[in-house]
Design a protein around this motif. Structure first.
Motif, PDB file in Angstrom:
ATOM      1  N   ASP A   1       0.891  -1.302  -0.061  1.00  0.00           N
ATOM      2  CA  ASP A   1       0.058   0.061  -0.040  1.00  0.00           C
ATOM      3  C   ASP A   1       0.883   1.279   0.047  1.00  0.00           C
ATOM      4  O   ASP A   1       2.004   1.326   0.782  1.00  0.00           O
ATOM      5  N   GLY A   2       0.629   2.269  -0.817  1.00  0.00           N
ATOM      6  CA  GLY A   2       1.230   3.610  -0.865  1.00  0.00           C
ATOM      7  C   GLY A   2       2.613   3.522  -1.615  1.00  0.00           C
ATOM      8  O   GLY A   2       3.441   4.368  -1.493  1.00  0.00           O
ATOM      9  N   GLY A   3       3.003   2.161  -1.964  1.00  0.00           N
ATOM     10  CA  GLY A   3       4.491   2.051  -2.668  1.00  0.00           C
ATOM     11  C   GLY A   3       4.310   1.356  -3.934  1.00  0.00           C
ATOM     12  O   GLY A   3       3.368   0.807  -4.328  1.00  0.00           O
ATOM     13  N   ASP A   4       5.324   1.407  -4.822  1.00  0.00           N
ATOM     14  CA  ASP A   4       5.626   0.664  -5.724  1.00  0.00           C
ATOM     15  C   ASP A   4       6.414  -0.589  -5.704  1.00  0.00           C
ATOM     16  O   ASP A   4       7.260  -0.436  -4.636  1.00  0.00           O
ATOM     17  N   LEU A   5       6.036  -1.541  -6.445  1.00  0.00           N
ATOM     18  CA  LEU A   5       6.821  -2.676  -6.259  1.00  0.00           C
ATOM     19  C   LEU A   5       7.800  -2.727  -7.581  1.00  0.00           C
ATOM     20  O   LEU A   5       7.365  -2.538  -8.548  1.00  0.00           O
ATOM     21  N   ILE A   6       9.165  -2.542  -7.063  1.00  0.00           N
ATOM     22  CA  ILE A   6      10.137  -2.104  -8.187  1.00  0.00           C
ATOM     23  C   ILE A   6      10.860  -3.720  -8.509  1.00  0.00           C
ATOM     24  O   ILE A   6      11.637  -4.254  -7.409  1.00  0.00           O
ATOM     25  N   LEU A   7      10.664  -4.030  -9.649  1.00  0.00           N
ATOM     26  CA  LEU A   7      11.289  -5.490  -9.887  1.00  0.00           C
ATOM     27  C   LEU A   7      11.946  -5.174 -11.224  1.00  0.00           C
ATOM     28  O   LEU A   7      11.741  -4.261 -12.027  1.00  0.00           O
ATOM     29  N   THR A   8      13.042  -6.249 -11.509  1.00  0.00           N
ATOM     30  CA  THR A   8      14.026  -6.286 -12.568  1.00  0.00           C
ATOM     31  C   THR A   8      13.489  -7.430 -13.527  1.00  0.00           C
ATOM     32  O   THR A   8      13.200  -8.744 -13.019  1.00  0.00           O
ATOM     33  N   ILE A   9      13.181  -7.177 -14.839  1.00  0.00           N
ATOM     34  CA  ILE A   9      12.400  -8.046 -15.638  1.00  0.00           C
ATOM     35  C   ILE A   9      13.868  -8.922 -16.259  1.00  0.00           C
ATOM     36  O   ILE A   9      14.659  -8.482 -16.496  1.00  0.00           O
ATOM     37  N   ASP A  10      13.645 -10.583 -15.879  1.00  0.00           N
ATOM     38  CA  ASP A  10      14.283 -11.284 -16.481  1.00  0.00           C
ATOM     39  C   ASP A  10      14.306 -11.803 -17.999  1.00  0.00           C
ATOM     40  O   ASP A  10      15.160 -11.526 -18.554  1.00  0.00           O
ATOM     41  N   HIS A  11      13.117 -12.001 -18.074  1.00  0.00           N
ATOM     42  CA  HIS A  11      12.490 -12.298 -19.492  1.00  0.00           C
ATOM     43  C   HIS A  11      11.165 -12.305 -19.590  1.00  0.00           C
ATOM     44  O   HIS A  11      10.344 -12.255 -18.546  1.00  0.00           O
ATOM     45  N   VAL A  12      10.664 -12.077 -20.879  1.00  0.00           N
ATOM     46  CA  VAL A  12       9.352 -12.178 -21.337  1.00  0.00           C
ATOM     47  C   VAL A  12       8.957 -13.322 -21.781  1.00  0.00           C
ATOM     48  O   VAL A  12       9.741 -14.005 -22.718  1.00  0.00           O
ATOM     49  N   ALA A  13       7.759 -13.999 -21.533  1.00  0.00           N
ATOM     50  CA  ALA A  13       7.431 -15.355 -22.057  1.00  0.00           C
ATOM     51  C   ALA A  13       5.970 -15.207 -22.536  1.00  0.00           C
ATOM     52  O   ALA A  13       5.220 -14.363 -22.356  1.00  0.00           O
ATOM     53  N   ARG A  14       5.583 -16.393 -23.039  1.00  0.00           N
ATOM     54  CA  ARG A  14       4.077 -16.801 -22.964  1.00  0.00           C
ATOM     55  C   ARG A  14       3.810 -17.954 -22.382  1.00  0.00           C
ATOM     56  O   ARG A  14       4.203 -18.872 -22.504  1.00  0.00           O
ATOM     57  N   ASP A  15       2.753 -17.757 -21.383  1.00  0.00           N
ATOM     58  CA  ASP A  15       2.439 -18.945 -20.398  1.00  0.00           C
ATOM     59  C   ASP A  15       0.958 -19.061 -20.619  1.00  0.00           C
ATOM     60  O   ASP A  15       0.230 -18.358 -20.922  1.00  0.00           O
ATOM     61  N   ASP A  16       0.520 -20.183 -20.091  1.00  0.00           N
ATOM     62  CA  ASP A  16      -0.781 -20.839 -20.022  1.00  0.00           C
ATOM     63  C   ASP A  16      -1.283 -19.913 -18.588  1.00  0.00           C
ATOM     64  O   ASP A  16      -0.856 -19.978 -17.697  1.00  0.00           O
ATOM     65  N   VAL A  17      -2.653 -19.385 -19.170  1.00  0.00           N
ATOM     66  CA  VAL A  17      -3.205 -18.429 -17.925  1.00  0.00           C
ATOM     67  C   VAL A  17      -4.673 -19.302 -17.828  1.00  0.00           C
ATOM     68  O   VAL A  17      -5.349 -19.357 -19.063  1.00  0.00           O
ATOM     69  N   GLN A  18      -5.129 -19.558 -16.746  1.00  0.00           N
ATOM     70  CA  GLN A  18      -6.447 -20.030 -16.391  1.00  0.00           C
ATOM     71  C   GLN A  18      -7.222 -18.893 -16.063  1.00  0.00           C
ATOM     72  O   GLN A  18      -7.058 -18.017 -15.320  1.00  0.00           O
ATOM     73  N   ASN A  19      -8.406 -18.604 -17.161  1.00  0.00           N
ATOM     74  CA  ASN A  19      -9.378 -17.629 -16.680  1.00  0.00           C
ATOM     75  C   ASN A  19     -10.696 -18.298 -16.747  1.00  0.00           C
ATOM     76  O   ASN A  19     -10.918 -19.281 -17.034  1.00  0.00           O
ATOM     77  N   GLU A  20     -11.511 -17.309 -16.905  1.00  0.00           N
ATOM     78  CA  GLU A  20     -12.957 -17.678 -17.093  1.00  0.00           C
ATOM     79  C   GLU A  20     -13.378 -18.401 -18.362  1.00  0.00           C
ATOM     80  O   GLU A  20     -14.376 -19.132 -18.534  1.00  0.00           O
ATOM     81  N   LYS A  21     -12.586 -18.155 -19.493  1.00  0.00           N
ATOM     82  CA  LYS A  21     -12.689 -18.713 -20.951  1.00  0.00           C
ATOM     83  C   LYS A  21     -12.074 -19.966 -20.887  1.00  0.00           C
ATOM     84  O   LYS A  21     -12.019 -20.570 -21.951  1.00  0.00           O
ATOM     85  N   GLY A  22     -11.188 -20.560 -19.843  1.00  0.00           N
ATOM     86  CA  GLY A  22     -10.351 -21.529 -19.878  1.00  0.00           C
ATOM     87  C   GLY A  22      -9.022 -21.098 -19.923  1.00  0.00           C
ATOM     88  O   GLY A  22      -8.478 -20.407 -19.332  1.00  0.00           O
ATOM     89  N   ARG A  23      -8.049 -22.201 -20.580  1.00  0.00           N
ATOM     90  CA  ARG A  23      -6.784 -21.751 -20.436  1.00  0.00           C
ATOM     91  C   ARG A  23      -6.414 -20.904 -21.813  1.00  0.00           C
ATOM     92  O   ARG A  23      -6.859 -21.260 -22.907  1.00  0.00           O
TER      93      ARG A  23
END
Length: 171
Positions: free
Chosen positions: A25-47
């Protein structure tokens, strides 16, 4: 032996991806990108296959990267090529949006490279910066931490003064 938990319950659920509840709360999460990928994500439409950001800070889960956040990273680092984003720091913050007739929290990436010690006021949303009053300079981190201990949230100098005045008026 059990462990007492505090904070947003969603932090403790089995979630595969970063969520708004993972951002302080009230702050940012500062993170370093290692890599970008395409992953399977489960949502209301399925995967579905979605673009995700994986971080060098391994204690953090990957983040699903939507178009809005991809454009913000692209603007911050002046490149639409995801391979150029590797080893770049991003500032992730909690935002509120209206979608599908509901108001909900989401993750957003700032459109500029982060400063590692940048904090944002939970009242006005501005960056908390150093402040000089009566010939004395107060450091941004000290202002934020003092407000957190007194008022329970990060505040800039002006908002902290206003909160103090309101508190004194109620006493």
């Amino acid at each position: 032996m059990s462990e007492k938990l505090t904070g947003d319950f969603r932090k403790f659920m089995d979630k595969s991806f970063l969520g708004s509840w993972d951002v302080p709360d009230g702050g940012d999460l500062i993170l370093t990108i290692d890599h970008v990928a395409r992953d399977d994500v489960q949502n209301e439409k399925g995967r579905e296959k979605k673009m995700t950001l994986h971080f060098k800070e391994r204690e953090f889960k990957p983040m699903i990267c939507n178009t809005t956040n991809a454009k913000a990273i692209s603007k911050a680092y002046n490149s639409t090529k995801v391979e150029d984003w590797e080893n770049k720091k991003i500032a992730i913050y909690k935002a509120t949006i209206s979608a599908f007739g509901q108001t909900q929290e989401c993750l957003r990436v700032r459109e500029y490279p982060p400063k590692s010690d940048e904090l944002f006021c939970e009242c006005c949303g501005e960056v908390i910066s150093d402040h000089t009053a009566d010939g004395k300079t107060y450091k941004a981190k000290a202002i934020a931490n003092n407000a957190l201990s007194k008022f329970g949230k990060y505040l800039c100098y002006e908002c902290a003064q206003q909160a103090k005045a309101e508190q004194e008026a109620q006493a």
